[in-house]
Design an enzyme around this catalytic site. Structure first.
Site, PDB file in Angstrom:
ATOM      1  N   LYS A  74       3.916   4.491 -10.201  1.00 54.00           N
ATOM      2  CA  LYS A  74       5.315   4.715  -9.617  1.00 54.00           C
ATOM      3  C   LYS A  74       5.881   5.566 -10.726  1.00 54.00           C
ATOM      4  CE  LYS A  74       9.292   2.043  -7.733  1.00 54.00           C
ATOM      5  NZ  LYS A  74       9.412   0.670  -7.645  1.00 54.00           N
ATOM      6  N   SER A 166      11.025  -0.656  -3.249  1.00 51.16           N
ATOM      7  CA  SER A 166      11.219   0.765  -3.499  1.00 51.16           C
ATOM      8  C   SER A 166       9.848   1.505  -3.979  1.00 51.16           C
ATOM      9  CB  SER A 166      12.194   0.912  -4.649  1.00 51.16           C
ATOM     10  OG  SER A 166      11.680   0.173  -5.914  1.00 51.16           O
ATOM     11  N   SER A 190      10.230  -5.137  -4.476  1.00 51.64           N
ATOM     12  CA  SER A 190       9.612  -3.892  -4.301  1.00 51.64           C
ATOM     13  C   SER A 190       8.351  -3.706  -4.189  1.00 51.64           C
ATOM     14  CB  SER A 190      10.494  -3.105  -5.537  1.00 51.64           C
ATOM     15  OG  SER A 190      11.922  -3.090  -5.180  1.00 51.64           O
TER      16      SER A 190
END
Length: 523
Positions: A74, A166, A190
């Site tokens: 990420k 997210s 997330s």
């Protein structure tokens, strides 16, 4: 598609080389570019790492189970010399001088870094729709299962589905076979939320088990690196590499119980599985409610004791989380001032304060600015006691709820992960970011406040052909036991493999005996 275990075995036996595997995944990244899962594809870096891995295999000096295995990270984890943006204008062009501890530990085991994945700006969101590089599209939008059952023309942009967030880029990257594992971050769900929407395993470790050093902070007291894989065994392998004390992160425990290989035949008989009655909310979809009940029956049939439990302060968790989250966000975002790194406004300024204001106005999106404003309001001298201090007290009550339940003999909690299946983007954006986050993370936020391990296990497809996941929550630092239970559960439900039509049509994914395998991986 062949899992990490099979590919690792193929690498060791010489049936495939790390370079061939790397090129295969790079090809899949290009073919699924429309998903917008990656912000940066580190092709040259990955190929160089593959070349080094290949030399080790030829010399019989493999570094372990992850040597030569493609992974993604990420884009809020620092990667030395590779742009790290947090999907924000504020950090466009920023090249960290060091690797996050979790990234370094993966590289030390020979993993191949395919690239940095997309997210909501600074990880503030639950759809992966609010980043400056555009939204991430759910691979299941383009699956044969969804297209046949929903009768949607997946090529029409108006019909595409969100990944959740997210960490939606990492979830999509794993679900679309572009890597075998990916790192996300988990502050309020997330990792687990997009894992549920994309049909992957999504694991949040106990707070303090895995280092946060190099993870650009959102909420220091709740952030943890998360893990995405396509099976629980792979999650355990990655966790075994990441877990352990880090002198650069004072919140990591000195002597953690490091996860090891999971038992080949997990046993859940004799365990006590708790079903929190507060999680049975009216907004929960009927399909998820039914699957939740069926899952409880599976455990009971295997000899586990299934009981209803009470977490009485759950109803306050969303408000409590909002106050604490925005307060820490306001503090953490103060470092982005345009002076040391990241974006700096080019407008002529009469003062340093004006430079700060212009830089932050240009660098942050409305969601980030809104959370900064909320957090600073809660931290004002006249509001501090009534908001921040009270929220901390409520957090302690939420923590005690879990302590009491696990202290009563419960081993694992079984809950939904999300209220619904993935929804179309146009439907998702009808609500504002704060409302969406409150709704989507209702089952996941409390776990972060309590620092407990939790995992999403994909269970079944909905009537529309979309993934539905359920969440298992364990005792603090009993991550090994939690994953063992998750492995048993995964074996019972036999979640189907996504059938991405585009990849099947060009031979990238080949149906075989009713299942999908990647024929070119072992040729």
């Amino acid at each position: 598609v062949l899992g990490r275990t099979e590919v690792s075995s193929a690498l060791k036996q010489g049936h495939i080389t790390p370079t061939e595997l790397c090129k295969k995944c790079l090809s899949l990244i290009k073919k699924t570019k429309y998903l917008n899962a990656y912000i940066t594809v580190s092709e040259e870096v990955a190929l160089k790492q593959a070349e080094e891995s290949e030399k080790r295999y030829k010399q019989g000096q493999s570094l372990g189970d992850l040597d030569g295995i493609p992974v993604a990270v990420k884009d809020n984890f620092s990667t030395s010399g590779i742009e790290t943006t947090c999907a924000s204008n504020m950090l466009k062009g920023y090249l960290p001088p060091y690797n996050a501890t979790v990234v370094q530990r993966l590289l030390d085991q020979g993993a191949l870094l395919m690239g940095k994945t997309n997210l909501d700006e600074f990880a503030m969101g639950s759809g992966s729709t609010d980043g400056v590089f555009g939204p991430v599209k759910n691979p299941w939008t383009y699956s044969k299962q969804y297209r046949e059952r929903s009768r949607q023309d997946a090529q029409e942009d108006s019909h595409w589905l969100i990944t959740g967030g997210s960490s939606g880029g990492s979830a999509a990257a794993v679900a679309a076979f572009t890597c075998f594992a990916a790192l996300g971050s988990d502050t309020g769900g997330s990792t687990r939320n997009p894992a549920a929407h994309c049909g992957t395993v999504g694991f949040k470790p106990s707070y303090g088990l895995v280092s946060r050093h190099g993870l650009i902070p959102l909420v220091n007291s709740m952030d943890v690196p998360g893990i995405f894989t396509r099976c629980v065994d792979d999650t355990a392998i990655v966790l075994g590499v990441l877990a352990g004390h880090d002198p650069k992160d004072s919140t990591t425990v000195n002597d953690p119980v490091k996860p090891t290989t999971l038992p080949s035949v997990p046993d859940v008989s004799g365990l006590c599985i708790g079903i929190p009655k507060e999680y049975l909310v009216p907004e929960l979809s009927s399909e998820i409610r039914s699957l939740w009940s069926q899952a409880a029956d599976l455990f009971e049939a295997e000899g586990a004791r299934v009981i209803e439990v009470c977490l009485p302060h759950t109803c306050y968790s969303i408000v409590c989380y909002h106050v604490l989250c925005t307060s820490e966000v306001a503090s953490n975002m103060a470092r982005f001032d345009g002076l040391q790194y990241g974006h700096r406004s080019a407008v002529d300024m009469s003062s340093t304060e004006a430079l700060y204001a212009a830089t932050r106005q240009e660098g942050f999106n409305d969601v980030v600015k809104g959370r900064i404003l909320s957090g600073n309001f809660f931290l004002l001298k006249e509001n501090y006691e009534n908001y921040f201090v009270k929220a901390q007290k409520v957090r302690r009550l939420i923590v005690n709820d879990f302590v009491n339940v696990f202290g009563s003999g419960v081993d694992v909690l079984l809950t939904p992960t999300t209220l619904t299946q993935a929804v179309p983007y146009l439907e998702f954006i009808k609500e504002d970011n704060r409302t969406r986050s409150a709704q989507d993370d209702i089952f996941t936020q409390a776990v972060n406040m309590a620092g407990l391990p939790a995992v999403n296990v994909p269970v079944a497809l909905s009537s529309q052909g979309l993934p539905i996941g359920l969440q298992l929550i364990g005792r603090a630092f009993c991550d090994q036991q939690l994953l063992t239970v998750a492995k048993w559960f995964e074996k019972q439900v036999q979640f189907p493999v996504i059938q991405l039509q585009d990849l099947m049509d060009d031979g990238s994914l080949v149906p075989e005996n009713g299942k999908l395998t990647s024929g070119s991986l072992t040729q």
